[in-house]
Design a protein around this motif. Structure first.
Motif, PDB file in Angstrom:
ATOM      1  N   GLY A 181       9.547  16.061  12.167  1.00  0.00           N
ATOM      2  CA  GLY A 181       8.117  16.187  11.938  1.00  0.00           C
ATOM      3  C   GLY A 181       7.270  15.334  12.852  1.00  0.00           C
ATOM      4  O   GLY A 181       6.039  15.313  12.715  1.00  0.00           O
ATOM      5  N   ASN A 182       7.901  14.618  13.795  1.00  0.00           N
ATOM      6  CA  ASN A 182       7.144  13.800  14.749  1.00  0.00           C
ATOM      7  C   ASN A 182       6.259  14.675  15.622  1.00  0.00           C
ATOM      8  O   ASN A 182       6.635  15.795  15.988  1.00  0.00           O
ATOM      9  N   THR A 183       5.118  14.144  15.994  1.00  0.00           N
ATOM     10  CA  THR A 183       4.139  14.917  16.766  1.00  0.00           C
ATOM     11  C   THR A 183       4.744  15.484  18.046  1.00  0.00           C
ATOM     12  O   THR A 183       4.559  16.665  18.368  1.00  0.00           O
ATOM     13  N   GLU A 184       5.461  14.633  18.802  1.00  0.00           N
ATOM     14  CA  GLU A 184       5.993  15.097  20.079  1.00  0.00           C
ATOM     15  C   GLU A 184       7.061  16.185  19.895  1.00  0.00           C
ATOM     16  O   GLU A 184       7.162  17.113  20.704  1.00  0.00           O
ATOM     17  N   GLU A 235      10.074  -0.960   0.583  1.00  0.00           N
ATOM     18  CA  GLU A 235      10.572  -1.184   1.945  1.00  0.00           C
ATOM     19  C   GLU A 235      10.509   0.123   2.727  1.00  0.00           C
ATOM     20  O   GLU A 235      10.982   1.162   2.274  1.00  0.00           O
ATOM     21  N   LYS A 236       9.928   0.059   3.907  1.00  0.00           N
ATOM     22  CA  LYS A 236       9.790   1.250   4.733  1.00  0.00           C
ATOM     23  C   LYS A 236      10.789   1.208   5.878  1.00  0.00           C
ATOM     24  O   LYS A 236      10.969   0.175   6.513  1.00  0.00           O
ATOM     25  N   LEU A 237      11.400   2.352   6.131  1.00  0.00           N
ATOM     26  CA  LEU A 237      12.413   2.433   7.179  1.00  0.00           C
ATOM     27  C   LEU A 237      11.837   2.868   8.519  1.00  0.00           C
ATOM     28  O   LEU A 237      12.564   2.896   9.513  1.00  0.00           O
ATOM     29  N   ASP A 238      10.560   3.217   8.539  1.00  0.00           N
ATOM     30  CA  ASP A 238       9.904   3.619   9.779  1.00  0.00           C
ATOM     31  C   ASP A 238       8.650   2.777   9.978  1.00  0.00           C
ATOM     32  O   ASP A 238       8.041   2.327   8.993  1.00  0.00           O
ATOM     33  N   PRO A 239       8.223   2.565  11.232  1.00  0.00           N
ATOM     34  CA  PRO A 239       6.929   1.925  11.451  1.00  0.00           C
ATOM     35  C   PRO A 239       5.820   2.836  10.965  1.00  0.00           C
ATOM     36  O   PRO A 239       5.860   4.054  11.195  1.00  0.00           O
ATOM     37  N   ALA A 240       4.838   2.285  10.266  1.00  0.00           N
ATOM     38  CA  ALA A 240       3.756   3.096   9.710  1.00  0.00           C
ATOM     39  C   ALA A 240       2.788   3.504  10.815  1.00  0.00           C
ATOM     40  O   ALA A 240       2.284   2.646  11.541  1.00  0.00           O
ATOM     41  N   PRO A 241       2.509   4.799  10.966  1.00  0.00           N
ATOM     42  CA  PRO A 241       1.520   5.248  11.947  1.00  0.00           C
ATOM     43  C   PRO A 241       0.126   4.805  11.521  1.00  0.00           C
ATOM     44  O   PRO A 241      -0.071   4.384  10.373  1.00  0.00           O
ATOM     45  N   TYR A 246      -1.968   9.735   2.760  1.00  0.00           N
ATOM     46  CA  TYR A 246      -2.302  11.049   2.196  1.00  0.00           C
ATOM     47  C   TYR A 246      -3.156  11.860   3.160  1.00  0.00           C
ATOM     48  O   TYR A 246      -4.148  11.338   3.676  1.00  0.00           O
ATOM     49  N   PRO A 247      -2.823  13.143   3.358  1.00  0.00           N
ATOM     50  CA  PRO A 247      -1.565  13.824   3.016  1.00  0.00           C
ATOM     51  C   PRO A 247      -0.525  13.544   4.092  1.00  0.00           C
ATOM     52  O   PRO A 247      -0.852  12.980   5.145  1.00  0.00           O
ATOM     53  N   SER A 248       0.710  13.944   3.876  1.00  0.00           N
ATOM     54  CA  SER A 248       1.758  13.690   4.856  1.00  0.00           C
ATOM     55  C   SER A 248       1.590  14.581   6.082  1.00  0.00           C
ATOM     56  O   SER A 248       1.639  15.807   5.985  1.00  0.00           O
ATOM     57  N   GLY A 249       1.389  13.953   7.236  1.00  0.00           N
ATOM     58  CA  GLY A 249       1.261  14.711   8.479  1.00  0.00           C
ATOM     59  C   GLY A 249       2.578  15.289   8.940  1.00  0.00           C
ATOM     60  O   GLY A 249       2.629  16.404   9.462  1.00  0.00           O
ATOM     61  N   HIS A 250       3.661  14.516   8.767  1.00  0.00           N
ATOM     62  CA  HIS A 250       4.985  15.015   9.151  1.00  0.00           C
ATOM     63  C   HIS A 250       5.321  16.295   8.391  1.00  0.00           C
ATOM     64  O   HIS A 250       5.760  17.288   8.970  1.00  0.00           O
ATOM     65  N   VAL A 251       5.130  16.247   7.071  1.00  0.00           N
ATOM     66  CA  VAL A 251       5.469  17.399   6.232  1.00  0.00           C
ATOM     67  C   VAL A 251       4.544  18.578   6.541  1.00  0.00           C
ATOM     68  O   VAL A 251       4.994  19.722   6.644  1.00  0.00           O
ATOM     69  N   GLY A 273      10.390   5.811   2.354  1.00  0.00           N
ATOM     70  CA  GLY A 273       9.306   5.008   1.816  1.00  0.00           C
ATOM     71  C   GLY A 273       7.970   5.194   2.489  1.00  0.00           C
ATOM     72  O   GLY A 273       7.075   4.354   2.355  1.00  0.00           O
ATOM     73  N   MET A 274       7.780   6.310   3.181  1.00  0.00           N
ATOM     74  CA  MET A 274       6.570   6.493   3.982  1.00  0.00           C
ATOM     75  C   MET A 274       5.448   7.226   3.241  1.00  0.00           C
ATOM     76  O   MET A 274       4.301   7.191   3.675  1.00  0.00           O
ATOM     77  N   HIS A 275       5.787   7.890   2.137  1.00  0.00           N
ATOM     78  CA  HIS A 275       4.766   8.661   1.423  1.00  0.00           C
ATOM     79  C   HIS A 275       5.022   8.678  -0.074  1.00  0.00           C
ATOM     80  O   HIS A 275       6.160   8.570  -0.524  1.00  0.00           O
ATOM     81  N   HIS A 276       3.925   8.843  -0.823  1.00  0.00           N
ATOM     82  CA  HIS A 276       4.010   9.139  -2.247  1.00  0.00           C
ATOM     83  C   HIS A 276       4.360  10.623  -2.414  1.00  0.00           C
ATOM     84  O   HIS A 276       4.213  11.413  -1.484  1.00  0.00           O
ATOM     85  N   LEU A 277       4.780  10.979  -3.624  1.00  0.00           N
ATOM     86  CA  LEU A 277       5.160  12.365  -3.888  1.00  0.00           C
ATOM     87  C   LEU A 277       3.993  13.323  -3.669  1.00  0.00           C
ATOM     88  O   LEU A 277       4.155  14.387  -3.065  1.00  0.00           O
TER      89      LEU A 277
END
Length: 230
Positions: free
Chosen positions: A84-87, A139-145, A150-155, A200-204
């Motif tokens: 789901g990364n932009t690139e 704990e987040k496993l990715d650096p936060a953009p 909200y809302p999830s851009g990746h999804v 850990g990057m987004h809420h449901l």
């Protein structure tokens, strides 16, 4: 909105520039404003009357503190999340769209995925800025953009792109290949959704509204041009 899977095959006529701009404005841009309003209004409800839905964090904590997080799953979900990364989204869209253009010689058909991810990205970026929801306190496993949770851009991006591909795949003549491609295209957004929660990057609700954004944008893109035999 009913989904006519064969509308582009029944009418393959090339639109004029005026027709293309007119239909894009009426059938994509205008409805996307309503979509934006719904997503922002829902975000305000979550952050306002619903008090941020703090109970949602339990889902993220369960994935973090339970037996779900392992080195293998950390690596696997990292791969899924990157889909789901932009690139990756832009690169995949460009390659597949060029292949479709080469095979069909119909630019008005080949631009469907690009329309879907462009509208999705526009709605997502502005809505994320307006709502400004913090990411889950785990704990987040990715650096936060720089955008909010909200809302999830990746999804949203993965849903918009791969649902567009799934719709376009319905003209594949071989049944087994058509079903395989469709299944893969539907599976990718599901994997991205799980990965973003797991990491850990987004809420449901961030993920759910990301799906809504992606689905609506894909359908708007699919119907962006009027076909005479609709």
């Amino acid at each position: 909105m009913s989904v006519d899977l064969h509308r582009w095959q029944r009418d393959e006529s090339k639109p004029s520039a005026r027709e293309a701009w007119r239909d894009a404005a009426a059938r994509v841009l205008a409805p996307s404003i309503a979509l934006f309003a719904v997503i922002v209004a829902t975000g305000w409800l979550i952050m306002g009357p619903f008090g941020g839905l703090e109970g949602e964090t339990a889902v993220n904590r369960e994935l973090q503190e339970g037996r779900s997080r392992t080195a293998m799953w950390d690596t696997t979900t990292d791969i899924w999340s990157r889909l789901g990364n932009t690139e990756i989204i832009i690169g995949t869209c460009a390659v597949i769209s060029l292949i479709i253009l080469w095979r069909t010689r119909q630019w008005w058909y080949a631009v469907i995925p690009a329309i879907a991810i462009s509208i999705q990205a526009t709605v997502f970026v502005i809505a994320a800025w307006v709502v400004g929801r913090e990411r889950p306190e785990v704990e987040k496993l990715d650096p936060a953009p720089p955008t909010s949770s909200y809302p999830s851009g990746h999804v949203g991006a993965a849903t918009a792109l791969y649902l567009s591909f799934a719709l376009m795949a319905q003209r594949i003549e071989r049944t087994w290949l058509r079903r395989l491609v469709t299944a893969v295209c539907i599976l990718v957004p599901i994997l991205v959704s799980y990965a973003r929660l797991y990491r850990g990057m987004h809420h449901l609700t961030d993920v759910l509204l990301g799906v809504v954004n992606g689905v609506v944008c894909a359908l708007l893109a699919w119907h962006w041009l009027r076909r005479r035999r609709d």
